[in-house]
Design a protein around this motif. Structure first.
Motif, PDB file in Angstrom:
ATOM      1  N   HIS A  32       2.774  16.627   5.132  1.00 45.58           N
ATOM      2  CA  HIS A  32       2.652  15.213   4.761  1.00 45.58           C
ATOM      3  C   HIS A  32       2.731  14.327   6.002  1.00 45.58           C
ATOM      4  O   HIS A  32       1.920  13.411   6.172  1.00 45.58           O
ATOM      5  CB  HIS A  32       3.750  14.829   3.764  1.00 45.58           C
ATOM      6  N   LYS A  33       3.692  14.601   6.870  1.00 51.35           N
ATOM      7  CA  LYS A  33       3.846  13.820   8.106  1.00 51.35           C
ATOM      8  C   LYS A  33       2.594  13.928   8.969  1.00 51.35           C
ATOM      9  O   LYS A  33       2.112  12.929   9.507  1.00 51.35           O
ATOM     10  CB  LYS A  33       5.083  14.305   8.877  1.00 51.35           C
ATOM     11  N   MET A  36      -0.151  11.814   7.435  1.00 51.05           N
ATOM     12  CA  MET A  36       0.069  10.387   7.668  1.00 51.05           C
ATOM     13  C   MET A  36      -0.229  10.016   9.126  1.00 51.05           C
ATOM     14  O   MET A  36      -0.780   8.948   9.394  1.00 51.05           O
ATOM     15  CB  MET A  36       1.497   9.992   7.291  1.00 51.05           C
ATOM     16  N   ASN A  76       4.942   4.974   7.491  1.00 51.50           N
ATOM     17  CA  ASN A  76       4.977   4.350   6.182  1.00 51.50           C
ATOM     18  C   ASN A  76       4.070   5.118   5.229  1.00 51.50           C
ATOM     19  O   ASN A  76       2.915   5.361   5.530  1.00 51.50           O
ATOM     20  CB  ASN A  76       4.508   2.900   6.289  1.00 51.50           C
ATOM     21  N   SER A  77       4.592   5.504   4.108  1.00 52.94           N
ATOM     22  CA  SER A  77       3.785   6.137   3.074  1.00 52.94           C
ATOM     23  C   SER A  77       3.229   5.037   2.184  1.00 52.94           C
ATOM     24  O   SER A  77       3.879   4.610   1.232  1.00 52.94           O
ATOM     25  CB  SER A  77       4.612   7.119   2.255  1.00 52.94           C
TER      26      SER A  77
END
Length: 108
Positions: A32-33, A36, A76-77
């Motif tokens: 996920h990181k 992003m 920021n998601s």
């Protein structure tokens, strides 16, 4: 003395060993990181190509400059809605591919 052979590891083997196997919470967080970060780099690159400041892009999207900065830095998601607004303001086409049970749904 003969030469000793050095063990060669694949990237996936190293990820499994040091981050965690696919599907583990640590691996999911890492992926996920990474996603992003890549998304943020794409936003920054396109914004600069369009000669826009973060503040100008924020005005086009309806968010503060700080929100654009956080997106670009991968800290920021953001919601899918915000991400779509950002790319729309940048005049960039976006596609999401969702794969479930061997079926792919493409969202544009």
């Amino acid at each position: 003395m003969g030469k000793s052979k050095m063990k060669v590891y694949t990237l996936e083997e190293l990820k499994d060993q040091y981050i965690g196997p696919i599907g583990s919470p640590a691996r999911d967080a890492h992926e996920h990181k990474l996603s992003m970060d890549l998304l943020g780099r794409a936003i920054r690159t396109i914004r600069k190509e369009r000669n826009l400041t973060q503040e100008q892009l924020g005005e086009l999207v309806g968010v503060q400059k700080a929100q654009i900065s956080k997106l670009e830095n991968g800290t920021n998601s953001a919601t899918i809605d915000t991400i779509l607004k950002v790319f729309s303001a940048l005049k960039a086409e976006v596609q999401f591919n969702v794969r479930v049970n061997q079926q792919t749904l493409t969202i544009r």
